[in-house]
Design an enzyme around this catalytic site. Structure first.
Site, PDB file in Angstrom:
ATOM      1  N   HIS A  99       0.363   1.308   3.413  1.00  0.00           N
ATOM      2  CA  HIS A  99       1.120   2.380   4.075  1.00  0.00           C
ATOM      3  C   HIS A  99       1.301   2.059   5.552  1.00  0.00           C
ATOM      4  CE1 HIS A  99      -3.179   3.336   3.889  1.00  0.00           C
ATOM      5  NE2 HIS A  99      -3.047   3.848   5.103  1.00  0.00           N
ATOM      6  N   HIS A 101       1.768   3.645   9.165  1.00  0.00           N
ATOM      7  CA  HIS A 101       1.613   4.863   9.958  1.00  0.00           C
ATOM      8  C   HIS A 101       2.701   4.907  11.036  1.00  0.00           C
ATOM      9  CE1 HIS A 101      -2.680   5.924   8.835  1.00  0.00           C
ATOM     10  NE2 HIS A 101      -2.684   4.643   8.502  1.00  0.00           N
TER      11      HIS A 101
HETATM   12  P1  AMP Z   1      -5.761   4.258   6.455  1.00  0.00           P
HETATM   13  O1  AMP Z   1      -7.044   4.477   7.192  1.00  0.00           O
HETATM   14  O2  AMP Z   1      -4.800   3.367   7.200  1.00  0.00           O
HETATM   15  O3  AMP Z   1      -5.989   3.835   5.016  1.00  0.00           O
HETATM   16  O4  AMP Z   1      -5.054   5.668   6.438  1.00  0.00           O
HETATM   17  C1  AMP Z   1      -5.109   6.556   5.370  1.00  0.00           C
HETATM   18  C2  AMP Z   1      -4.433   7.818   5.834  1.00  0.00           C
HETATM   19  O5  AMP Z   1      -4.104   8.599   4.702  1.00  0.00           O
HETATM   20  C3  AMP Z   1      -5.305   8.694   6.746  1.00  0.00           C
HETATM   21  O6  AMP Z   1      -4.668   8.850   8.002  1.00  0.00           O
HETATM   22  C4  AMP Z   1      -5.416  10.009   5.966  1.00  0.00           C
HETATM   23  O7  AMP Z   1      -5.400  11.129   6.796  1.00  0.00           O
HETATM   24  C5  AMP Z   1      -4.205   9.946   5.052  1.00  0.00           C
HETATM   25  N1  AMP Z   1      -4.322  10.707   3.830  1.00  0.00           N
HETATM   26  C6  AMP Z   1      -5.320  10.637   2.912  1.00  0.00           C
HETATM   27  N2  AMP Z   1      -5.065  11.477   1.885  1.00  0.00           N
HETATM   28  C7  AMP Z   1      -3.883  12.078   2.152  1.00  0.00           C
HETATM   29  C8  AMP Z   1      -3.081  13.063   1.475  1.00  0.00           C
HETATM   30  N3  AMP Z   1      -3.456  13.592   0.299  1.00  0.00           N
HETATM   31  N4  AMP Z   1      -1.929  13.447   2.049  1.00  0.00           N
HETATM   32  C9  AMP Z   1      -1.541  12.920   3.239  1.00  0.00           C
HETATM   33  N5  AMP Z   1      -2.243  11.987   3.911  1.00  0.00           N
HETATM   34  C10 AMP Z   1      -3.400  11.582   3.384  1.00  0.00           C
END
Ligand code: AMP
Ligand code: ZN
Length: 142
Positions: A99, A101
């Protein structure tokens, strides 16, 4: 991937605040934002690592990510945005569906990336560059 939280979001099995969707990518609000409006852009196909995402999809992620960054600035009065992608647990990846950001930023938002800066010793950068280039393959997706 049946137990992937982002695949479930794409399938509509888990709710999300969707901002954009096309045949390749899906974009939605991060549930725990660095700043309000923080967006995640994901490939619809499950890829743990960004390195296996097909080039057309990766390009679309970048295109949509930057366009959403501009929309965040215009709609919410931000000054700038960061694009961030953690590839691998040691890099901070928590959700193992790749993903991008999009983090909207303001001049006084009190958020600092924890970015240190080391210094190369004499000759170290050239040795390192040679080692990396010996392993570098543009066509490889792994
Ligand atoms: P990373 O640390 O780069 O893997 O980021 C994962 C991101 O996913 C974090 O910023 C979380 O807040 C976000 N996240 C996890 N679960 C959800 C969800 N159900 N809906 C939206 N964002 C999410
Ligand atoms: Zn997935």
């Amino acid at each position: 991937m049946s137990n992937c939280i982002f695949c479930k979001i794409i399938a509509g099995e888990i709710p999300s605040m969707k901002l954009y969707e096309d045949e390749l990518v899906y974009a939605f609000l991060d549930i725990a934002p660095i700043n309000f409006g923080h967006v995640l852009v994901i490939p619809k196909e499950h890829h743990e690592s960004a390195s296996t995402i097909p080039e057309a999809t990766a390009g679309r992620m970048m295109k949509i990510g930057t366009r959403l960054g501009i929309a965040l600035k215009r709609a919410l009065d931000y000054d700038a945005y960061n694009l961030h992608l953690a590839d691998g647990k040691a890099a901070g990846q928590v959700v193992m569906h790749a993903h991008l950001h999009v983090v909207p930023r303001g001049v006084d938002d009190d958020f600092r990336w924890n970015w240190r800066q080391k210094q190369y010793a004499d000759g170290q950068a050239a040795d390192l560059a040679e080692k990396v280039m010996n392993k570098f393959k543009v066509s490889e997706q792994e």
